[in-house]
Design a protein around this motif. Structure first.
Motif, PDB file in Angstrom:
ATOM      1  N   PRO A   1       0.839  -1.206   0.000  1.00  0.00           N
ATOM      2  CA  PRO A   1       0.000   0.000   0.000  1.00  0.00           C
ATOM      3  C   PRO A   1       0.879   1.264   0.000  1.00  0.00           C
ATOM      4  CG  PRO A   1      -0.068  -1.069   2.145  1.00  0.00           C
ATOM      5  CD  PRO A   1       0.705  -1.974   1.235  1.00  0.00           C
ATOM      6  N   LYS A   2       0.377   2.307  -0.659  1.00  0.00           N
ATOM      7  CA  LYS A   2       1.122   3.571  -0.761  1.00  0.00           C
ATOM      8  C   LYS A   2       1.306   4.231   0.608  1.00  0.00           C
ATOM      9  CE  LYS A   2       2.670   7.257  -3.071  1.00  0.00           C
ATOM     10  NZ  LYS A   2       3.986   7.309  -3.619  1.00  0.00           N
ATOM     11  N   TYR A   3       0.284   4.172   1.452  1.00  0.00           N
ATOM     12  CA  TYR A   3       0.329   4.773   2.789  1.00  0.00           C
ATOM     13  C   TYR A   3       0.015   3.717   3.832  1.00  0.00           C
ATOM     14  CZ  TYR A   3      -0.026   9.092   0.132  1.00  0.00           C
ATOM     15  OH  TYR A   3       0.203  10.103  -0.763  1.00  0.00           O
ATOM     16  N   THR A   4       0.629   3.870   5.003  1.00  0.00           N
ATOM     17  CA  THR A   4       0.328   2.989   6.125  1.00  0.00           C
ATOM     18  C   THR A   4       0.460   3.777   7.420  1.00  0.00           C
ATOM     19  OG1 THR A   4       0.817   0.861   7.157  1.00  0.00           O
ATOM     20  CG2 THR A   4       2.691   2.122   6.354  1.00  0.00           C
ATOM     21  N   HIS A   5      -0.122   3.235   8.471  1.00  0.00           N
ATOM     22  CA  HIS A   5      -0.098   3.908   9.773  1.00  0.00           C
ATOM     23  C   HIS A   5       0.260   2.871  10.834  1.00  0.00           C
ATOM     24  CE1 HIS A   5      -1.223   6.917  12.774  1.00  0.00           C
ATOM     25  NE2 HIS A   5      -1.749   5.919  13.457  1.00  0.00           N
ATOM     26  N   GLU A   6       1.395   3.069  11.513  1.00  0.00           N
ATOM     27  CA  GLU A   6       1.817   2.156  12.571  1.00  0.00           C
ATOM     28  C   GLU A   6       2.445   2.955  13.705  1.00  0.00           C
ATOM     29  OE1 GLU A   6       4.216  -1.156  11.459  1.00  0.00           O
ATOM     30  OE2 GLU A   6       3.115  -1.476   9.603  1.00  0.00           O
TER      31      GLU A   6
END
Length: 125
Positions: free
Chosen positions: A5-10
């Motif tokens: 995926p182009k963007y991720t949140h962790e």
């Protein structure tokens, strides 16, 4: 191979995919107040003499707010000290009306001494 995926949140941080790596999307908080003369002097002092603390403030995004607060506090302190010195030394509007050059000389002397106090107490510590 699977498509990433182009963007991720962790871990509370947003990341963007650049090539094969995820790069954090960091933003600094916006501060609209200027840092002024005293803030710039303290910033230079921190860069030269306390680089670890300077880096910590810079990386956490608190540097600009810290310097703006310090600038306001230093200016208020300078004004208060100068006002108290003028009262203690008898530099009044009456002196200004009677002998302008003497009034200017005394005010300049008071201002330079007050600036020296502010530098010692707030800027170079």
């Amino acid at each position: 191979m699977e498509k990433l995926p182009k963007y991720t949140h962790e871990n509370g941080i947003n990341y963007v995919l650049v090539g094969d790596y995820y790069i954090p999307m960091l933003t600094l908080p916006e501060e609209n107040r200027p840092i002024g003369r005293w803030g710039r002097m303290h910033q230079k002092y921190l860069k030269e003499n306390r680089p670890g603390y300077y880096s910590s403030l810079l990386l956490t995004g608190k540097l600009w707010t810290y310097l703006a607060d310090l600038d306001e506090h230093a200016q208020e302190r300078l004004d208060r000290i100068a006002e108290q010195m003028q009262a203690a030394e008898g530099v009044t509007e009456e002196l200004k009306a009677n002998d302008q050059l003497e009034w200017v000389r005394r005010c300049n002397s008071i201002r330079s001494r007050a600036e020296e106090i502010v530098r010692a107490e707030l800027i170079y510590v």
